[in-house]
Design an enzyme around this catalytic site. Sequence first.
Site, PDB file in Angstrom:
ATOM      1  N   PHE A 137     -46.404 -58.076  46.324  1.00  0.00           N
ATOM      2  CA  PHE A 137     -45.729 -57.466  45.171  1.00  0.00           C
ATOM      3  C   PHE A 137     -46.763 -56.719  44.354  1.00  0.00           C
ATOM      4  CE2 PHE A 137     -44.275 -57.114  40.828  1.00  0.00           C
ATOM      5  CZ  PHE A 137     -42.990 -56.615  41.005  1.00  0.00           C
ATOM      6  N   ASP A 222     -55.357 -56.622  44.360  1.00  0.00           N
ATOM      7  CA  ASP A 222     -54.460 -56.739  43.215  1.00  0.00           C
ATOM      8  C   ASP A 222     -54.668 -58.116  42.603  1.00  0.00           C
ATOM      9  OD1 ASP A 222     -52.381 -57.161  41.468  1.00  0.00           O
ATOM     10  OD2 ASP A 222     -50.871 -56.171  42.715  1.00  0.00           O
ATOM     11  N   LYS A 251     -51.517 -58.636  33.341  1.00  0.00           N
ATOM     12  CA  LYS A 251     -50.983 -59.927  32.892  1.00  0.00           C
ATOM     13  C   LYS A 251     -51.860 -60.637  31.844  1.00  0.00           C
ATOM     14  CE  LYS A 251     -47.300 -60.778  36.120  1.00  0.00           C
ATOM     15  NZ  LYS A 251     -47.218 -59.950  37.334  1.00  0.00           N
TER      16      LYS A 251
HETATM   17  C1  LIG Z   1     -46.732 -58.624  37.842  1.00  0.00           C
HETATM   18  C2  LIG Z   1     -47.469 -58.007  38.951  1.00  0.00           C
HETATM   19  C3  LIG Z   1     -47.617 -56.604  39.057  1.00  0.00           C
HETATM   20  C4  LIG Z   1     -46.920 -55.664  38.123  1.00  0.00           C
HETATM   21  O1  LIG Z   1     -47.392 -55.781  36.819  1.00  0.00           O
HETATM   22  P1  LIG Z   1     -46.485 -55.261  35.597  1.00  0.00           P
HETATM   23  O2  LIG Z   1     -47.336 -55.550  34.398  1.00  0.00           O
HETATM   24  O3  LIG Z   1     -45.204 -56.016  35.634  1.00  0.00           O
HETATM   25  O4  LIG Z   1     -46.298 -53.810  35.775  1.00  0.00           O
HETATM   26  C5  LIG Z   1     -48.412 -56.108  40.070  1.00  0.00           C
HETATM   27  N1  LIG Z   1     -49.026 -56.926  40.930  1.00  0.00           N
HETATM   28  C6  LIG Z   1     -48.910 -58.270  40.864  1.00  0.00           C
HETATM   29  C7  LIG Z   1     -49.638 -59.118  41.841  1.00  0.00           C
HETATM   30  C8  LIG Z   1     -48.120 -58.852  39.882  1.00  0.00           C
HETATM   31  O5  LIG Z   1     -47.979 -60.188  39.834  1.00  0.00           O
END
Ligand SMILES: *Cc1c(COP(=O)(O)O)cnc(C)c1O
Length: 395
Positions: A137, A222, A251
């Site tokens: 994700f 990520d 986050k």
């Molecule tokens: C939450 C998340 C995103 C997206 O971040 P947003 O702040 O919601 O745009 C991307 N990568 C990972 C692994 C995430 O958990």
Amino acid sequence: MNEQMEASEENILHTYNRFPVVFDRGEGCYLYDTEGIKYLDFAAGIAVNALGYHYPGYDDALKAQIDKLTHISNLYYNQPMSEAGEKLVKASGMSKAFFTNSGTEAIEGALKAARKYAYTKSGQADRHEIIAMNHSFHGRSMGALSVTGTAHYREPFEPLVGGVKFADFNDLDSVKALVTDKTCAIITEVVQGEGGIYPADPAFLKGLRELCDARDIILIFDEVQCGMGRTGFYFAWQSYGVQPDIMACAKALGSGVPVGAFVLGEKAAAASLVPGDHGTTYGGNPFVCAAVSKVFDIFEQDRILDHVKELTPYFEKKLDELAAKYDCVSARRGKGFMQGLVITGRPVGDVVKKALEEGLLVISAGSDVLRLVPPLIIKKEHIDEMVDILSDCLE
Ligand SMILES: *Cc1c(COP(=O)(O)O)cnc(C)c1O
């Protein structure tokens, strides 16, 4: 549904099936709804509120910045951004940071930087392919969605960014099989979050690093969910000793204000984005950067990473006990304060709902995983309280 919920449903686009609770305020590791009911928070606003609520000094730093300046644009320098950038670069041991408003935008920037690197270095306009992982994700914008490994999130919005192929997480051969002369980047989470809390195997990350070095491919990690202390390290890759060329974080970076960043290592920084290639109006404004800067100060002063490392064995032991005791928990997976319990025989959503009714916030991940991503400041007593409540819900 009370009046506030009805007003929300009337006016806010229905893209979430929200739980029937209206939160009003927080304190430490607890939240209170508008009825005054108290909840133990093991969700932390989806791994955002690393310091819980009203951590000493955090609010004051934000208030002080509001009194000075909240926004100035990226046409000028501002002091909080300089400070936050310095601290982020130091914590990651990488080279250059670009602040964004979200994790999704951090991914967008990382992908653009990778494409630009390949374009600059190879002089080959078709060196554009990106390898991403199944069940990953990375966000909901067209670019981030293009590399997100869940087909039903992508399909209604196609055609997306071209040249993306999906390999299996933790299966190096499946990645190697997709590499061509056109591959510009490989992107993966270090611990898959939304997909169901799957930590990377050390050999997988090391293998990706070697593959990328051998073929001059940009390796993107990520760290949006698993970064900023959640695994007991600033960034989860640090515990593997495998550094990416570009990392995305967000986050917990501001622990409650909307901020993200992509951070480039020396190689990527030297040959990718230049003036005119990328920009953002809000990104890294003084307000959010004052938060980021304060978060790093608190992490250092109060040894937040050590705290996570020290308490992780207890957290894992307690969750393992739940897994041993209840038939409906078939496994535990995770790293640090990013843990998942695999729920079988009943919908995980039922457990989440029951927990909410009992005063505990937890969330789901994947199709069958109960996700626990508490504030990083929880103590033993919070873990014990969580276990008590969860036990009732798993009966
Ligand atoms: C939450 C998340 C995103 C997206 O971040 P947003 O702040 O919601 O745009 C991307 N990568 C990972 C692994 C995430 O958990």
